[in-house]
Design a protein around this motif. Structure first.
Motif, PDB file in Angstrom:
ATOM      1  N   LYS A  93      23.182  40.909  37.076  1.00 29.49           N
ATOM      2  CA  LYS A  93      22.544  42.228  37.166  1.00 29.49           C
ATOM      3  C   LYS A  93      21.795  42.566  35.890  1.00 29.49           C
ATOM      4  O   LYS A  93      20.767  43.219  35.910  1.00 29.49           O
ATOM      5  CB  LYS A  93      23.603  43.300  37.438  1.00 29.49           C
ATOM      6  N   TYR A  94      22.359  42.130  34.758  1.00 27.36           N
ATOM      7  CA  TYR A  94      21.766  42.429  33.453  1.00 27.36           C
ATOM      8  C   TYR A  94      21.591  41.116  32.703  1.00 27.36           C
ATOM      9  O   TYR A  94      22.103  40.086  33.115  1.00 27.36           O
ATOM     10  CB  TYR A  94      22.685  43.359  32.659  1.00 27.36           C
ATOM     11  N   SER A  95      20.907  41.168  31.590  1.00 21.33           N
ATOM     12  CA  SER A  95      20.767  39.946  30.805  1.00 21.33           C
ATOM     13  C   SER A  95      22.119  39.617  30.149  1.00 21.33           C
ATOM     14  O   SER A  95      22.927  40.510  29.869  1.00 21.33           O
ATOM     15  CB  SER A  95      19.674  40.107  29.747  1.00 21.33           C
ATOM     16  N   LEU A  96      22.347  38.342  29.930  1.00 25.65           N
ATOM     17  CA  LEU A  96      23.604  37.887  29.345  1.00 25.65           C
ATOM     18  C   LEU A  96      23.686  38.312  27.890  1.00 25.65           C
ATOM     19  O   LEU A  96      22.734  38.141  27.131  1.00 25.65           O
ATOM     20  CB  LEU A  96      23.696  36.361  29.464  1.00 25.65           C
ATOM     21  N   ASP A  97      24.814  38.868  27.506  1.00 24.82           N
ATOM     22  CA  ASP A  97      24.997  39.333  26.135  1.00 24.82           C
ATOM     23  C   ASP A  97      26.362  38.886  25.650  1.00 24.82           C
ATOM     24  O   ASP A  97      27.299  38.732  26.429  1.00 24.82           O
ATOM     25  CB  ASP A  97      24.866  40.853  26.068  1.00 24.82           C
ATOM     26  N   MET A  98      26.469  38.734  24.351  1.00 19.36           N
ATOM     27  CA  MET A  98      27.706  38.265  23.732  1.00 19.36           C
ATOM     28  C   MET A  98      27.943  39.047  22.460  1.00 19.36           C
ATOM     29  O   MET A  98      27.016  39.296  21.705  1.00 19.36           O
ATOM     30  CB  MET A  98      27.548  36.765  23.422  1.00 19.36           C
ATOM     31  N   GLU A  99      29.189  39.435  22.245  1.00 14.58           N
ATOM     32  CA  GLU A  99      29.536  40.114  21.000  1.00 14.58           C
ATOM     33  C   GLU A  99      29.766  39.065  19.921  1.00 14.58           C
ATOM     34  O   GLU A  99      30.194  37.951  20.207  1.00 14.58           O
ATOM     35  CB  GLU A  99      30.787  40.967  21.205  1.00 14.58           C
ATOM     36  N   SER A 100      29.485  39.438  18.685  1.00  9.36           N
ATOM     37  CA  SER A 100      29.636  38.511  17.573  1.00  9.36           C
ATOM     38  C   SER A 100      31.065  38.540  17.064  1.00  9.36           C
ATOM     39  O   SER A 100      31.513  39.545  16.517  1.00  9.36           O
ATOM     40  CB  SER A 100      28.668  38.909  16.450  1.00  9.36           C
ATOM     41  N   ARG A 101      31.784  37.435  17.292  1.00  9.22           N
ATOM     42  CA  ARG A 101      33.132  37.329  16.744  1.00  9.22           C
ATOM     43  C   ARG A 101      33.581  35.885  16.781  1.00  9.22           C
ATOM     44  O   ARG A 101      33.315  35.165  17.738  1.00  9.22           O
ATOM     45  CB  ARG A 101      34.107  38.248  17.470  1.00  9.22           C
ATOM     46  N   ALA A 102      34.241  35.485  15.727  1.00  8.60           N
ATOM     47  CA  ALA A 102      34.837  34.140  15.680  1.00  8.60           C
ATOM     48  C   ALA A 102      36.339  34.350  15.798  1.00  8.60           C
ATOM     49  O   ALA A 102      36.977  34.885  14.915  1.00  8.60           O
ATOM     50  CB  ALA A 102      34.498  33.447  14.367  1.00  8.60           C
ATOM     51  N   CYS A 103      36.862  33.973  16.921  1.00 12.22           N
ATOM     52  CA  CYS A 103      38.264  34.240  17.220  1.00 12.22           C
ATOM     53  C   CYS A 103      39.186  33.236  16.563  1.00 12.22           C
ATOM     54  O   CYS A 103      40.288  33.547  16.191  1.00 12.22           O
ATOM     55  CB  CYS A 103      38.479  34.182  18.722  1.00 12.22           C
ATOM     56  N   ARG A 104      38.714  32.041  16.468  1.00 16.26           N
ATOM     57  CA  ARG A 104      39.535  30.952  15.971  1.00 16.26           C
ATOM     58  C   ARG A 104      38.602  29.955  15.304  1.00 16.26           C
ATOM     59  O   ARG A 104      37.471  29.786  15.731  1.00 16.26           O
ATOM     60  CB  ARG A 104      40.235  30.304  17.154  1.00 16.26           C
ATOM     61  N   GLN A 105      39.064  29.343  14.290  1.00 15.81           N
ATOM     62  CA  GLN A 105      38.233  28.334  13.638  1.00 15.81           C
ATOM     63  C   GLN A 105      38.138  27.101  14.513  1.00 15.81           C
ATOM     64  O   GLN A 105      39.124  26.650  15.077  1.00 15.81           O
ATOM     65  CB  GLN A 105      38.821  27.953  12.272  1.00 15.81           C
ATOM     66  N   GLU A 106      36.956  26.552  14.612  1.00 18.90           N
ATOM     67  CA  GLU A 106      36.722  25.352  15.417  1.00 18.90           C
ATOM     68  C   GLU A 106      37.628  24.217  14.960  1.00 18.90           C
ATOM     69  O   GLU A 106      38.128  23.434  15.749  1.00 18.90           O
ATOM     70  CB  GLU A 106      35.256  24.948  15.296  1.00 18.90           C
ATOM     71  N   GLU A 107      37.908  24.148  13.659  1.00 17.67           N
ATOM     72  CA  GLU A 107      38.711  23.066  13.102  1.00 17.67           C
ATOM     73  C   GLU A 107      40.153  23.111  13.602  1.00 17.67           C
ATOM     74  O   GLU A 107      40.886  22.148  13.501  1.00 17.67           O
ATOM     75  CB  GLU A 107      38.715  23.141  11.573  1.00 17.67           C
ATOM     76  N   GLU A 108      40.587  24.255  14.127  1.00 14.37           N
ATOM     77  CA  GLU A 108      41.956  24.377  14.614  1.00 14.37           C
ATOM     78  C   GLU A 108      42.195  23.578  15.885  1.00 14.37           C
ATOM     79  O   GLU A 108      43.336  23.328  16.254  1.00 14.37           O
ATOM     80  CB  GLU A 108      42.306  25.847  14.860  1.00 14.37           C
ATOM     81  N   LEU A 109      41.113  23.206  16.567  1.00 14.99           N
ATOM     82  CA  LEU A 109      41.277  22.407  17.800  1.00 14.99           C
ATOM     83  C   LEU A 109      41.075  20.938  17.532  1.00 14.99           C
ATOM     84  O   LEU A 109      40.355  20.522  16.743  1.00 14.99           O
ATOM     85  CB  LEU A 109      40.296  22.878  18.877  1.00 14.99           C
TER      86      LEU A 109
END
Length: 134
Positions: free
Chosen positions: A118-134
């Protein structure tokens, strides 16, 4: 390895330049998440001409889940998004079996029955977890 996105700028860079597949990963299941990221990284090379493949923390970015009508209990999930037409398709609520995921990705070439946002795709700016943790 596919790109981990955390900001609206990342979303714009990887999903607005050409269609993309968002890998909405359930990072609460770390071993499975690592396997899914690895699988999608392998597919990224095979499908690079058609679309970008990226990943994000599905639990952290609930706004993305809401856009694609994905429930948290359906994670991990995949969402194909074409910004030019504002259409999408979802692969959710299933355990990722490599041949099934590949079949779904191949089906995107023929633009299956896509839904329209219905609307354009939007994303909030947040880093929940460091990529290195996976």
């Amino acid at each position: 390895r596919i790109k981990y996105i955390t900001t609206p700028q990342d979303l714009t860079k990887y999903c607005f330049s050409k269609p993309c597949v968002l890998s909405l990963i359930n990072i609460r299941k770390a071993t499975r998440a690592q396997q899914e990221i690895r699988m999608m990284s392998d597919f990224a090379y095979d499908f690079e001409k058609q679309f970008n493949i990226v990943w994000l923390d599905g639990h952290c970015h609930k706004e993305i889940l809401n856009e694609f009508k994905i429930k948290p209990e359906q994670l991990s999930a995949l969402a194909f998004f074409n910004e030019k037409t504002n259409h999408y398709a979802v692969y959710a609520g299933k355990y990722w079996i490599q041949k099934d995921v590949k079949k779904w990705l191949k089906s995107l070439r023929s633009q299956p029955a896509l839904k329209r946002l219905k609307y354009s795709l939007d994303m909030e700016s947040r880093a929940c977890r460091q990529e290195e943790e996976l």
